[in-house]
Design a protein around this motif. Sequence first.
Motif, short mmCIF file in Angstrom:
data_model
loop_
_atom_site.label_atom_id
_atom_site.label_comp_id
_atom_site.label_asym_id
_atom_site.label_seq_id
_atom_site.Cartn_x
_atom_site.Cartn_y
_atom_site.Cartn_z
N ALA A 1 58.13 98.88 -2.89
CA ALA A 1 56.84 98.91 -2.19
C ALA A 1 56.39 100.35 -1.96
O ALA A 1 55.21 100.68 -2.09
N TYR A 2 57.35 101.22 -1.60
CA TYR A 2 57.02 102.64 -1.43
C TYR A 2 56.47 103.22 -2.74
O TYR A 2 55.49 103.96 -2.74
N LEU A 3 57.10 102.87 -3.85
CA LEU A 3 56.64 103.39 -5.14
C LEU A 3 55.24 102.90 -5.46
O LEU A 3 54.46 103.60 -6.11
N ARG A 4 54.90 101.69 -5.00
CA ARG A 4 53.54 101.20 -5.24
C ARG A 4 52.52 102.03 -4.47
O ARG A 4 51.42 102.31 -4.96
N ALA A 5 52.88 102.45 -3.26
CA ALA A 5 51.99 103.33 -2.51
C ALA A 5 51.82 104.66 -3.23
O ALA A 5 50.71 105.19 -3.34
N VAL A 6 52.93 105.21 -3.73
CA VAL A 6 52.86 106.46 -4.50
C VAL A 6 52.00 106.27 -5.74
O VAL A 6 51.22 107.14 -6.12
N ILE B 1 44.11 101.28 2.08
CA ILE B 1 44.89 100.25 2.76
C ILE B 1 46.24 100.07 2.10
O ILE B 1 47.28 99.97 2.77
N VAL B 2 46.27 100.06 0.76
CA VAL B 2 47.53 99.87 0.04
C VAL B 2 48.47 101.04 0.31
O VAL B 2 49.67 100.85 0.58
N VAL B 3 47.96 102.27 0.24
CA VAL B 3 48.80 103.44 0.48
C VAL B 3 49.37 103.41 1.89
O VAL B 3 50.54 103.72 2.13
N GLY B 4 48.54 103.02 2.85
CA GLY B 4 48.97 103.06 4.25
C GLY B 4 49.85 101.90 4.69
O GLY B 4 50.69 102.07 5.57
N VAL C 1 54.27 99.53 2.38
CA VAL C 1 55.66 99.55 2.82
C VAL C 1 55.83 98.70 4.07
O VAL C 1 56.77 97.91 4.19
N ARG C 2 54.92 98.85 5.03
CA ARG C 2 55.01 98.08 6.27
C ARG C 2 54.92 96.58 5.98
O ARG C 2 55.65 95.78 6.57
N ALA C 3 54.02 96.19 5.07
CA ALA C 3 53.85 94.77 4.75
C ALA C 3 55.08 94.19 4.11
O ALA C 3 55.34 92.98 4.22
N SER C 4 55.88 95.03 3.43
CA SER C 4 57.06 94.54 2.72
C SER C 4 58.28 94.38 3.62
O SER C 4 59.22 93.67 3.25
N ARG C 5 58.29 95.04 4.78
CA ARG C 5 59.50 95.05 5.61
C ARG C 5 59.86 93.68 6.14
O ARG C 5 61.03 93.35 6.27
N GLY C 6 58.87 92.87 6.47
CA GLY C 6 59.17 91.55 7.00
C GLY C 6 59.46 90.51 5.94
O GLY C 6 59.85 89.39 6.26
N ILE C 7 59.27 90.86 4.69
CA ILE C 7 59.50 89.92 3.59
C ILE C 7 60.83 90.30 2.97
O ILE C 7 60.92 91.02 1.98
N ASP C 8 61.91 89.80 3.59
CA ASP C 8 63.25 90.28 3.28
C ASP C 8 64.17 89.20 2.74
O ASP C 8 65.39 89.34 2.79
N SER C 9 63.60 88.12 2.23
CA SER C 9 64.40 87.05 1.63
C SER C 9 63.51 86.28 0.67
O SER C 9 62.27 86.33 0.79
N PRO C 10 64.09 85.56 -0.29
CA PRO C 10 63.24 84.76 -1.18
C PRO C 10 62.37 83.77 -0.42
O PRO C 10 61.20 83.56 -0.78
N GLU D 1 46.57 91.13 -1.30
CA GLU D 1 47.24 91.93 -2.33
C GLU D 1 48.56 92.50 -1.81
O GLU D 1 49.57 92.53 -2.52
N LEU D 2 48.56 92.96 -0.56
CA LEU D 2 49.79 93.47 0.04
C LEU D 2 50.86 92.39 0.09
O LEU D 2 52.03 92.63 -0.25
#
Length: 404
Positions: free
Chosen positions: A132-137, A250-253, A256-265, A312-313
Amino acid sequence: MPESAPQRVIAVSNFLYTLGSGLYLTAGVLYFTEAVGLPVGRVGLGLGIAGLVSLVVGIGVGHLADRVGARGVYAGTLVVRGLAAAAFTLVDGFWSFVLVVCVATGAQAAGLAARSPLIRRFGGERPQEFRAYLRAVTNVGISLGALLAGWIVAVGTTSAYQVLVLGLAVANLLAAAPLALLPSVKPQAAAAGPRWGALRDRPYLALTALDGVMAVQFKVLTVALPLWLVAATSAPHWLIAGTMITNTVIVVGLQVRASRGIDSPGAGGGAYRRAGVTFLVSCVLISLAAGVPAWGAVALLIGGVFVHTLGELWHSAAGFEVSFALAPEHATGQYLGVFGLGAGLAEAFGPSLLISLCITWGRPGWYVVGALFALTGLLAPAAVRWARRGQGGGGSVKAEPVVA
């Protein structure tokens, strides 16, 4: 920047690569039509052929990265893409164009698959979050590349366009250089069973198909919305740039935050469901911008883009999670290469689908597209449960790679 040195190396390489991608995505087609003089239809045909070629290449090279080592294979794909981009300057007809664009597009797809084992190895406890970090980059790099491309298009000379493709070549070659600083990761032994296990994994293929349908959403803001804004609304045309800036910021900011809570299939399946409903809402808002005063059209379009970007996030985070968590570690490149098939098909056929429904048909077409996204999101949790049952209810099998 990430704290881990290998993560910083991958991030720098990714930034350089996407800087070149921003140049090409913004003005690559114009190079072939304006500087080379190819008809638009022939360029579209050549790009379509290249897209189909890339679907096959990604799986094969991803498997190669698993078997011989991802670092060298990934660096090789960047060098090949850089050399192919430099060869754009030698194009003098349709078939030479098809040849070099197939090599460049194939190398791009191959690189995404070959990079996946590196992300898994050096991504920390949760490589999905690093992805997710790489997507922001990526969004930062593409935006800066697009700014440079805008200047080149404004100049509009053949020499300026040649600078553009040489910039793409240099960016890819430079992106390969930092990878020499990564520790070498020896490939893991192949597990018992079929050699091409990803192509036999029906639950994973089902998820690939669903993600591919939802990946059409990436073309909504770059294809459908600009055409809709110009043809059907009274909004000022400069708003096209404003919608892209809104999405990028929005994607850059928040990616990463949006991905943190999605931690399992399971959480990934839920994120797919939320994304699908959100895309439905955004399609409705964008469709309602037709036939209203300019101020109302602006408000509806910006609101639609904001809602769409939230979806999208979630969609991106869900894809990061399920594609990694449900792939066996010894075959990460192969599995991620297969998962890329969905996005590749969306890239190839999404624009024509959206134009046919949203632009040619009009407002009802927007509702159909939104409903398609929502239905896809509703099916995703069941597909995730199916895939997890195939793994005995757990995640992918973990095995520590050997670092040379």
